[in-house]
Design a protein around this motif. Structure first.
Motif, mmCIF file in Angstrom:
data_model
loop_
_atom_site.group_PDB
_atom_site.id
_atom_site.type_symbol
_atom_site.label_atom_id
_atom_site.label_comp_id
_atom_site.label_asym_id
_atom_site.label_seq_id
_atom_site.Cartn_x
_atom_site.Cartn_y
_atom_site.Cartn_z
ATOM 1 N N HIS A 1 9.020 7.272 3.957
ATOM 2 C CA HIS A 1 9.102 6.964 5.378
ATOM 3 C C HIS A 1 7.908 7.617 6.376
ATOM 4 O O HIS A 1 7.602 6.948 7.200
ATOM 5 N N PRO B 1 18.395 7.388 6.419
ATOM 6 C CA PRO B 1 16.887 7.842 6.236
ATOM 7 C C PRO B 1 16.604 9.108 5.641
ATOM 8 O O PRO B 1 17.768 9.915 5.729
ATOM 9 N N PRO B 2 15.556 9.415 4.848
ATOM 10 C CA PRO B 2 15.382 10.510 4.199
ATOM 11 C C PRO B 2 15.661 12.090 4.849
ATOM 12 O O PRO B 2 16.196 12.725 4.249
ATOM 13 N N ASN B 3 15.441 11.912 6.111
ATOM 14 C CA ASN B 3 15.395 13.403 6.858
ATOM 15 C C ASN B 3 16.811 13.581 6.894
ATOM 16 O O ASN B 3 17.209 14.749 7.004
ATOM 17 N N VAL B 4 17.876 12.565 7.162
ATOM 18 C CA VAL B 4 18.999 12.786 7.415
ATOM 19 C C VAL B 4 19.770 13.456 6.111
ATOM 20 O O VAL B 4 20.394 14.423 6.186
ATOM 21 N N GLY C 1 17.172 8.356 15.065
ATOM 22 C CA GLY C 1 17.833 9.019 14.023
ATOM 23 C C GLY C 1 16.766 9.767 13.098
ATOM 24 O O GLY C 1 17.171 10.786 12.556
ATOM 25 N N ALA C 2 15.809 9.791 13.296
ATOM 26 C CA ALA C 2 14.525 10.458 12.510
ATOM 27 C C ALA C 2 13.942 11.599 13.062
ATOM 28 O O ALA C 2 13.019 11.823 12.714
ATOM 29 N N GLY D 1 9.849 10.456 -1.596
ATOM 30 C CA GLY D 1 10.050 11.431 -0.466
ATOM 31 C C GLY D 1 8.965 11.039 0.570
ATOM 32 O O GLY D 1 9.149 11.482 1.687
#
Lengths: 348, 287
Positions: free
Chosen positions: A129, B88-91, A201-202, A126
């Motif tokens: 990123h 990605p993780p937040n998605v 996208g983030a 987690g």
């Protein structure tokens, strides 16, 4: 007098266009949302509480609130940051071909991000990123610091040496990325490549906030450097005669650029072309006076990035294009067209 | 009254079951969903889903590590199935906060992992019994193949090569779908002792491995001239027993992208039949 009036009116036009483009970015996306819902959702978030008759309003509101708005804002802030740093670098190096990549910040960030992706199993689940984001930022700063240190001697900071050091660091970084690519497995390799193409996208409110903090801080400091940059255009010794502490100014301008680009790259990956081209476009229209160039560049950079991101999201929906590809695909031909049109003016 | 409510509840729950809107991220996952009979509930797939043909006609959500949040929402899925690398993780987090069931399953490159994956996915899409049947069929085929392969006196040494963009070939080591395929087909992989994943090897180490058979994915070698090129232009490869005896076998490359899927044993049967012609008649009988 006439020139500054023209510049001010251009800035005013851009300042009107920016919110329109932001709205355009918020109103469009893969999920079709009616304009009424868009407006209602925005007003709701500004503290007015309107209700909507629409059936899926709660989902639409969520999309606008937590997906589109932060993304569009992040796009505009990153666009502004990249464009300003391009203008700073072109002023500092007295070279219209300069862009932030020249001081190694982008390639340094790419090495940092690639390393973080290669060792992603090391980070607790987690946090991978975040590790990538932080490593990219630190990599960018480290590369810039190295370039600056090589360019600085007891006799002052030489931009020519910095330029050469930047070339060396970029080459070294490319080799490093090559090595990391070779060591990476299939999935990591693809992640590294996608990271390098850039993506918004983030986007989240957290990184919008961080980015806004950086851009606002820079916007407060920069007006002081507008005249310094104008003086630097005349040459180092001329600027010194005008009473400017040239070495200190150079140092600050490099720090500002490194932080602006470092944060932008950390959040969105590599987005080329904006930093190189936007200052050019603005200079073609309003001239090289940094007092007007800097704000106009920031606004145009923000507008272009928001529109480019809109393209990236819409063209192959439900999938999306990497933003770095869109900026180059749209920007480069437009820039060429402009150069052809303005050829005489530039050479004359 | 209670009874009608109960009946209504059952009808509603079966309705909602039937109305699952699934997005699959990964070729092997998509294939598995079709094998479990829920292909019709798929609303979109990722770019690696090329089998079966009807999957390739569905909307594409792009590459599974850089998913577009809004693009996925616009398809209104109830279930998103993908690999552990999906992001990605937040998605992923945002999708979960929107009450979309997001399931990340490890990519299967071994048979045990595949079996786990099948039973988990079957449960997730409400096809538990179908999953058990599929597992039983795969196990039966695998056992039958293993039994048939006992007749092989001297197993062949083979290497699996991919050649990205016409450059020097990469060889498959441990942790790859290709390695599992070769093991199922009774072919020894000398690269597995020293190589993890796909790696470029020096010509000398290829000679040292002395493969008797070369296996390549078919999409890279559509015609025989590109195969000839691979062999004649690679200095080391030319010296291997496989090249000297011209023993090259192609396999369907859609089988190996994104881990192994339910067709892996059939593929292994086919590969074994080609590698061991003496067993050909015995192996090909398997459906």
């Amino acid at each position: 007098m006439k020139r500054s009036q023209k510049a001010l009116s251009v800035i005013a036009v851009l300042a009107v266009w920016l919110p329109i483009c932001l709205l355009l970015g918020i109103a469009n996306g893969a999920v079709p949302i009616g304009l009424a819902d868009v407006v209602t959702a925005i007003f709701n978030n500004l503290g007015f509480s309107l209700t909507s008759t629409s059936d899926d309003f709660s989902q639409n509101q969520l999309i606008i609130e937590s997906i589109r708005t932060p993304r569009v804002l992040l796009a505009s802030l990153i666009g502004a940051a990249l464009a300003i740093s391009g203008a700073l670098m072109q002023g500092l190096f007295r070279n219209p071909l300069a862009d932030p990549a020249i001081i190694g910040v982008s390639s340094g960030a790419a090495v940092g991000a690639a390393l973080a992706i290669l060792f992603e199993s090391v980070w607790p689940a987690g946090y991978a990123h975040w590790a990538t984001t932080i490593a990219a930022f630190l990599g960018g700063l480290a590369a810039t610091w190295l370039v600056f240190k090589i360019g600085t001697s007891p006799y002052g900071t030489s931009v020519a040496t910095m330029l050469l050091a930047g070339i060396a660091i970029n080459a070294f970084a490319m080799a490093g990325i090559g090595l990391i690519n070779y060591m990476a497995d299939d999935n990591q390799l693809r992640s590294i490549i996608f990271w390098q193409m850039g993506s918004l996208g983030a986007a989240s409110w957290l990184n919008v906030g961080t980015m806004a903090l950086v851009v606002v801080a820079v916007a407060l400091v920069l007006p002081r450097y507008a005249n310094t940059l104008n003086a630097l255009l005349l040459g180092d010794s001329e600027a010194r005669h005008l009473g400017i502490n040239v070495d200190k100014a150079k140092k600050w301008l490099i720090i500002v650029t490194a932080v602006l680009v470092g944060v932008a790259v950390a959040f969105a990956g590599m987005i080329g072309f904006v930093g190189l081209v936007v200052p050019h476009l603005v200079r073609l229209v309003i001239g090289p006076d940094h007092r007007f160039l800097l704000p106009a560049t920031a606004l145009l950079g923000a507008i272009l990035m928001v529109l480019a991101d809109l393209c990236a999201r819409m063209v192959i929906s439900p999938a999306e294009l990497p933003i770095g590809i869109v900026t180059a695909l749209i920007g480069a031909p437009f820039f060429m067209f402009l150069l052809l049109q303005k050829r005489q003016t530039i050479s004359g | 009254m209670k009874l009608t409510a109960l009946i209504l509840g059952i009808i509603l729950s079966t309705l909602s079951q039937a109305q699952q809107r699934i997005i699959s991220a990964g070729g092997a996952m998509t294939e598995l969903l079709y094998a479990l009979g829920v292909g019709k509930q798929l609303v979109a797939v990722d770019t690696s889903s090329i089998y079966p043909e009807s999957a390739s006609k569905l909307p594409k959500i792009g590459y599974h590590r850089s998913l577009s949040l809004e693009g996925i929402i616009s398809l209104q899925p109830t279930l998103l199935l993908g690999s552990a690398e999906m992001g990605p993780p937040n998605v992923i987090q945002q999708l979960q906060s929107l009450k979309i069931n997001v399931q990340q399953l490890p990519t299967a490159v071994t048979m045990t992992a595949l079996e786990k994956r099948i039973s988990k996915v079957a449960k997730l899409v409400g096809q538990g019994s179908q999953g058990q049947a599929l597992l039983a069929a795969i196990r039966a085929n695998q056992q039958q193949l293993a039994k048939q392969l006992k007749a092989v006196k001297k197993p062949l040494k083979g290497v699996f090569l991919v050649q990205p963009g016409g450059r020097s070939p990469m060889v498959a080591g441990t942790g790859t779908s290709a390695n599992t395929l070769m093991a199922l087909a009774g072919i020894l992989n000398p690269a597995a002792t020293s190589v993890k994943g796909y790696r470029q090897l020096t010509s000398e180490s290829l000679i040292a491995m002395a493969p008797e058979v070369i296996i390549v994915p078919d999409h890279m070698f559509k015609n025989s001239s590109s195969l000839d090129k691979l062999i004649t232009q690679q200095p080391g490869l030319k010296q291997t027993p496989a090249a000297k005896n011209n023993r090259v076998i192609t396999v369907d490359s859609s089988l190996l992208v994104g881990g192994i899927g339910p067709r892996i044993v059939q593929a292994a049967q086919k590969l074994a039949a080609e590698a061991y012609p003496e067993l050909h008649s015995a192996i090909v009988k398997v459906p």
